[in-house]
Scaffold this motif. Structure first.
Motif, PDB file in Angstrom:
ATOM      1  N   GLU A  70      60.827 140.044 -54.954  1.00  0.00           N
ATOM      2  CA  GLU A  70      60.309 140.465 -53.654  1.00  0.00           C
ATOM      3  C   GLU A  70      58.847 140.896 -53.765  1.00  0.00           C
ATOM      4  OE1 GLU A  70      60.338 140.664 -49.694  1.00  0.00           O
ATOM      5  OE2 GLU A  70      61.982 139.910 -50.935  1.00  0.00           O
ATOM      6  N   LEU A  71      58.507 141.585 -54.842  1.00  0.00           N
ATOM      7  CA  LEU A  71      57.126 142.011 -55.051  1.00  0.00           C
ATOM      8  C   LEU A  71      56.210 140.802 -55.216  1.00  0.00           C
ATOM      9  CD1 LEU A  71      55.156 144.375 -55.545  1.00  0.00           C
ATOM     10  CD2 LEU A  71      55.711 144.203 -57.964  1.00  0.00           C
ATOM     11  N   LEU A  72      56.655 139.814 -55.996  1.00  0.00           N
ATOM     12  CA  LEU A  72      55.866 138.600 -56.172  1.00  0.00           C
ATOM     13  C   LEU A  72      55.713 137.851 -54.856  1.00  0.00           C
ATOM     14  CD1 LEU A  72      57.258 137.263 -59.563  1.00  0.00           C
ATOM     15  CD2 LEU A  72      55.151 138.530 -59.147  1.00  0.00           C
ATOM     16  N   ARG A  73      56.779 137.810 -54.076  1.00  0.00           N
ATOM     17  CA  ARG A  73      56.720 137.138 -52.771  1.00  0.00           C
ATOM     18  C   ARG A  73      55.698 137.816 -51.869  1.00  0.00           C
ATOM     19  NH1 ARG A  73      58.827 136.926 -47.618  1.00  0.00           N
ATOM     20  NH2 ARG A  73      59.472 134.874 -46.913  1.00  0.00           N
ATOM     21  N   GLU A  74      55.705 139.138 -51.852  1.00  0.00           N
ATOM     22  CA  GLU A  74      54.744 139.891 -51.043  1.00  0.00           C
ATOM     23  C   GLU A  74      53.312 139.622 -51.483  1.00  0.00           C
ATOM     24  OE1 GLU A  74      54.783 141.802 -48.220  1.00  0.00           O
ATOM     25  OE2 GLU A  74      56.815 141.015 -48.080  1.00  0.00           O
ATOM     26  N   GLU A  75      53.106 139.565 -52.790  1.00  0.00           N
ATOM     27  CA  GLU A  75      51.770 139.261 -53.321  1.00  0.00           C
ATOM     28  C   GLU A  75      51.306 137.890 -52.842  1.00  0.00           C
ATOM     29  OE1 GLU A  75      49.443 140.921 -55.203  1.00  0.00           O
ATOM     30  OE2 GLU A  75      50.689 142.664 -54.821  1.00  0.00           O
ATOM     31  N   ASN A  76      52.197 136.918 -52.916  1.00  0.00           N
ATOM     32  CA  ASN A  76      51.843 135.569 -52.494  1.00  0.00           C
ATOM     33  C   ASN A  76      51.622 135.493 -50.987  1.00  0.00           C
ATOM     34  OD1 ASN A  76      51.766 134.413 -55.039  1.00  0.00           O
ATOM     35  ND2 ASN A  76      53.943 133.970 -55.035  1.00  0.00           N
ATOM     36  N   LEU A  77      52.430 136.202 -50.221  1.00  0.00           N
ATOM     37  CA  LEU A  77      52.232 136.228 -48.767  1.00  0.00           C
ATOM     38  C   LEU A  77      50.880 136.827 -48.412  1.00  0.00           C
ATOM     39  CD1 LEU A  77      55.762 137.278 -47.430  1.00  0.00           C
ATOM     40  CD2 LEU A  77      54.654 135.032 -47.240  1.00  0.00           C
ATOM     41  N   LYS A  78      50.503 137.856 -49.129  1.00  0.00           N
ATOM     42  CA  LYS A  78      49.202 138.489 -48.910  1.00  0.00           C
ATOM     43  C   LYS A  78      48.072 137.500 -49.176  1.00  0.00           C
ATOM     44  CE  LYS A  78      46.527 142.416 -50.610  1.00  0.00           C
ATOM     45  NZ  LYS A  78      46.496 143.511 -51.573  1.00  0.00           N
ATOM     46  N   LYS A  79      48.185 136.744 -50.272  1.00  0.00           N
ATOM     47  CA  LYS A  79      47.173 135.741 -50.591  1.00  0.00           C
ATOM     48  C   LYS A  79      47.116 134.660 -49.512  1.00  0.00           C
ATOM     49  CE  LYS A  79      47.358 136.023 -55.620  1.00  0.00           C
ATOM     50  NZ  LYS A  79      47.744 135.313 -56.847  1.00  0.00           N
ATOM     51  N   ILE A  80      48.285 134.202 -49.066  1.00  0.00           N
ATOM     52  CA  ILE A  80      48.336 133.170 -48.027  1.00  0.00           C
ATOM     53  C   ILE A  80      47.639 133.659 -46.763  1.00  0.00           C
ATOM     54  CG2 ILE A  80      49.895 131.929 -46.449  1.00  0.00           C
ATOM     55  CD1 ILE A  80      51.880 131.800 -48.876  1.00  0.00           C
ATOM     56  N   GLU A  81      47.909 134.909 -46.370  1.00  0.00           N
ATOM     57  CA  GLU A  81      47.270 135.464 -45.179  1.00  0.00           C
ATOM     58  C   GLU A  81      45.757 135.505 -45.321  1.00  0.00           C
ATOM     59  OE1 GLU A  81      49.248 139.211 -44.730  1.00  0.00           O
ATOM     60  OE2 GLU A  81      51.044 138.294 -43.886  1.00  0.00           O
ATOM     61  N   GLU A  82      45.281 135.855 -46.509  1.00  0.00           N
ATOM     62  CA  GLU A  82      43.834 135.881 -46.753  1.00  0.00           C
ATOM     63  C   GLU A  82      43.245 134.480 -46.632  1.00  0.00           C
ATOM     64  OE1 GLU A  82      43.454 137.750 -50.577  1.00  0.00           O
ATOM     65  OE2 GLU A  82      44.002 139.726 -49.799  1.00  0.00           O
ATOM     66  N   TYR A  83      43.934 133.486 -47.196  1.00  0.00           N
ATOM     67  CA  TYR A  83      43.456 132.108 -47.107  1.00  0.00           C
ATOM     68  C   TYR A  83      43.469 131.628 -45.652  1.00  0.00           C
ATOM     69  CZ  TYR A  83      43.662 131.581 -52.200  1.00  0.00           C
ATOM     70  OH  TYR A  83      43.463 131.710 -53.553  1.00  0.00           O
ATOM     71  N   ILE A  84      44.512 131.974 -44.922  1.00  0.00           N
ATOM     72  CA  ILE A  84      44.594 131.568 -43.520  1.00  0.00           C
ATOM     73  C   ILE A  84      43.440 132.168 -42.728  1.00  0.00           C
ATOM     74  CG2 ILE A  84      45.924 131.853 -41.378  1.00  0.00           C
ATOM     75  CD1 ILE A  84      48.464 131.414 -43.098  1.00  0.00           C
ATOM     76  N   ASP A  85      43.125 133.422 -42.987  1.00  0.00           N
ATOM     77  CA  ASP A  85      41.978 134.055 -42.305  1.00  0.00           C
ATOM     78  C   ASP A  85      40.695 133.273 -42.579  1.00  0.00           C
ATOM     79  OD1 ASP A  85      43.575 136.040 -41.237  1.00  0.00           O
ATOM     80  OD2 ASP A  85      43.019 137.558 -42.733  1.00  0.00           O
ATOM     81  N   GLU A  86      40.498 132.847 -43.821  1.00  0.00           N
ATOM     82  CA  GLU A  86      39.313 132.063 -44.172  1.00  0.00           C
ATOM     83  C   GLU A  86      39.331 130.706 -43.478  1.00  0.00           C
ATOM     84  OE1 GLU A  86      36.414 132.677 -45.917  1.00  0.00           O
ATOM     85  OE2 GLU A  86      37.168 134.719 -45.667  1.00  0.00           O
TER      86      GLU A  86
END
Length: 124
Positions: free
Chosen positions: A82-98
């Motif tokens: 779950e922690l790894l999933r959250e980390e990856n979701l956070k990265k995806i959100e950052e990429y989507i913002d860009e």
């Protein structure tokens, strides 16, 4: 374990250590229960203050990436899916913002962005 310090980077040294160890844990380069270099040993190898290394290790432990056994050292913690999933979701959100920022600067429509994403997904 391979850590490279960039003195010209604006990123604090402890954060560079933290980020690189965290990335190696997430990628699997560092395995569960693997012994990490001692705080003093890593500081000596990198030619930095042990306080800087200690801060990076403390942050990793606080976030659940490593654990410490008194008088034995620091080890890679079992992966928390779950922690790894959250980390990856956070990265995806950052990429989507860009992506959105770039898309706006190019006057792309929502549909064009979706088509680009779908195209990328089809190639996977």
């Amino acid at each position: 374990m391979n850590i490279l310090i960039d003195n010209k980077s604006g990123t604090p040294i402890y954060d560079q250590i933290y980020s690189q160890i965290k990335s190696q844990i997430i990628s699997g380069a560092l395995k569960q229960d693997e012994l990490l270099p001692s705080i003093r040993g890593l500081a000596k190898d990198l030619r930095i203050s042990f306080i800087t290394t200690k801060r990076a290790y403390e942050e990793l432990e606080r976030e659940g990436f490593i654990y410490t056994l008194p008088a034995k050292g620091c080890y890679v913690a079992p992966k928390n899916i779950e922690l790894l999933r959250e980390e990856n979701l956070k990265k995806i959100e950052e990429y989507i913002d860009e992506i959105v920022k770039l898309a706006v600067s190019c006057n792309l429509s929502k549909q064009e962005i979706i088509e680009m994403v779908n195209f990328s997904l089809e190639e996977q």
